[in-house]
Design a protein around this motif. Structure first.
Motif, PDB file in Angstrom:
ATOM      1  N   GLN A  15       0.836  -1.199   0.000  1.00 11.74           N
ATOM      2  CA  GLN A  15       0.000   0.000   0.000  1.00 11.74           C
ATOM      3  C   GLN A  15       0.875   1.254   0.000  1.00 11.74           C
ATOM      4  OE1 GLN A  15      -2.723  -0.316   3.296  1.00 11.74           O
ATOM      5  NE2 GLN A  15      -3.779  -2.090   2.428  1.00 11.74           N
ATOM      6  N   VAL A  16       1.963   1.235   0.760  1.00 10.51           N
ATOM      7  CA  VAL A  16       2.885   2.372   0.782  1.00 10.51           C
ATOM      8  C   VAL A  16       3.516   2.555  -0.590  1.00 10.51           C
ATOM      9  CG1 VAL A  16       5.050   3.244   1.751  1.00 10.51           C
ATOM     10  CG2 VAL A  16       3.372   2.184   3.254  1.00 10.51           C
ATOM     11  N   MET A  17       3.954   1.462  -1.200  1.00 11.18           N
ATOM     12  CA  MET A  17       4.593   1.551  -2.513  1.00 11.18           C
ATOM     13  C   MET A  17       3.608   2.077  -3.558  1.00 11.18           C
ATOM     14  SD  MET A  17       7.090  -1.781  -2.515  1.00 11.18           S
ATOM     15  CE  MET A  17       7.814  -1.419  -4.085  1.00 11.18           C
ATOM     16  N   GLU A  18       2.372   1.643  -3.477  1.00  8.66           N
ATOM     17  CA  GLU A  18       1.336   2.119  -4.403  1.00  8.66           C
ATOM     18  C   GLU A  18       1.129   3.628  -4.220  1.00  8.66           C
ATOM     19  OE1 GLU A  18      -1.129   1.730  -7.547  1.00  8.66           O
ATOM     20  OE2 GLU A  18       0.006   0.070  -6.666  1.00  8.66           O
ATOM     21  N   ASP A  25       7.640  12.426  -3.736  1.00 10.72           N
ATOM     22  CA  ASP A  25       8.381  13.558  -3.181  1.00 10.72           C
ATOM     23  C   ASP A  25       8.090  13.810  -1.709  1.00 10.72           C
ATOM     24  OD1 ASP A  25       5.787  14.228  -3.994  1.00 10.72           O
ATOM     25  OD2 ASP A  25       6.272  16.373  -4.049  1.00 10.72           O
ATOM     26  N   LEU A  26       7.138  13.106  -1.122  1.00 13.04           N
ATOM     27  CA  LEU A  26       6.777  13.317   0.278  1.00 13.04           C
ATOM     28  C   LEU A  26       7.776  12.665   1.221  1.00 13.04           C
ATOM     29  CD1 LEU A  26       2.911  12.675   0.205  1.00 13.04           C
ATOM     30  CD2 LEU A  26       4.113  14.864   0.127  1.00 13.04           C
ATOM     31  N   THR A  27       7.904  13.245   2.414  1.00 15.96           N
ATOM     32  CA  THR A  27       8.744  12.631   3.443  1.00 15.96           C
ATOM     33  C   THR A  27       8.007  11.448   4.051  1.00 15.96           C
ATOM     34  OG1 THR A  27       7.866  13.992   5.228  1.00 15.96           O
ATOM     35  CG2 THR A  27       9.755  14.888   4.010  1.00 15.96           C
ATOM     36  N   ALA A  50       9.892   0.643   2.068  1.00 15.85           N
ATOM     37  CA  ALA A  50       9.177   0.693   0.789  1.00 15.85           C
ATOM     38  C   ALA A  50       9.865   1.658  -0.174  1.00 15.85           C
ATOM     39  CB  ALA A  50       7.722   1.103   1.008  1.00 15.85           C
ATOM     40  N   LYS A  51      10.320   2.798   0.346  1.00 19.09           N
ATOM     41  CA  LYS A  51      11.043   3.760  -0.503  1.00 19.09           C
ATOM     42  C   LYS A  51      12.320   3.132  -1.041  1.00 19.09           C
ATOM     43  CE  LYS A  51       9.692   8.389   0.803  1.00 19.09           C
ATOM     44  NZ  LYS A  51      10.223   9.703   1.105  1.00 19.09           N
ATOM     45  N   GLY A  55      13.299   2.137  -4.974  1.00 17.32           N
ATOM     46  CA  GLY A  55      14.433   2.842  -5.579  1.00 17.32           C
ATOM     47  C   GLY A  55      14.336   4.357  -5.445  1.00 17.32           C
ATOM     48  N   LEU A  56      13.625   4.829  -4.424  1.00 16.58           N
ATOM     49  CA  LEU A  56      13.451   6.267  -4.247  1.00 16.58           C
ATOM     50  C   LEU A  56      14.503   6.883  -3.335  1.00 16.58           C
ATOM     51  CD1 LEU A  56       9.571   6.351  -3.894  1.00 16.58           C
ATOM     52  CD2 LEU A  56      10.942   6.900  -5.903  1.00 16.58           C
TER      53      LEU A  56
END
Length: 118
Positions: A15-18, A25-27, A50-51, A55-56
């Motif tokens: 859900q976080v990845m989605e 761009d959010l923290t 998840a980030k 690959g974020l």
């Protein structure tokens, strides 16, 4: 222990990845608040994981950055060890460096002694 998900149900990390697909761009704190408003309680470490998986964020592992090259040290003109009392001088110098904590600290002490007498 993690609970088993029902068919078609997404895990919190999924859900976080989605969510991150459209809000990359959010923290982590902002993502946590936004998902909480949607009824999904998720921890900051889960968001960071998840980030990372998406690959974020840059990986902190791998090779260490190269250290800058040291400046060439000045060659000091000491008499040969045998002519200056042999190993006694080296032992004294070694004890001094150990007492100072490092060669650099010992050099700083010697520099301050140079200016002390002036």
């Amino acid at each position: 222990m993690a609970k088993k998900l029902a068919a078609g149900e997404m895990s919190k990390q999924e859900q976080v990845m989605e969510f991150l697909k459209t809000h990359s761009d959010l923290t982590a704190k902002e993502v946590q608040e936004a998902l909480a408003n949607k009824g999904v309680e998720v921890s900051i470490p889960t968001i960071h994981a998840a980030k990372q998986k998406a690959g974020l964020v840059k990986s902190r592992g791998g090779e260490a950055p190269a250290k800058p090259a040291k400046a060439a040290s000045k060659q000091m003109d000491f008499p040969p060890v045998a002519a200056s009392g042999g190993m006694g001088l080296i032992k004294t110098a070694s004890d001094f460096v150990k007492a100072a904590g490092s060669v650099q600290a010992a050099q700083e002490v010697l520099k301050s002694l140079e200016t002390f007498g002036k």
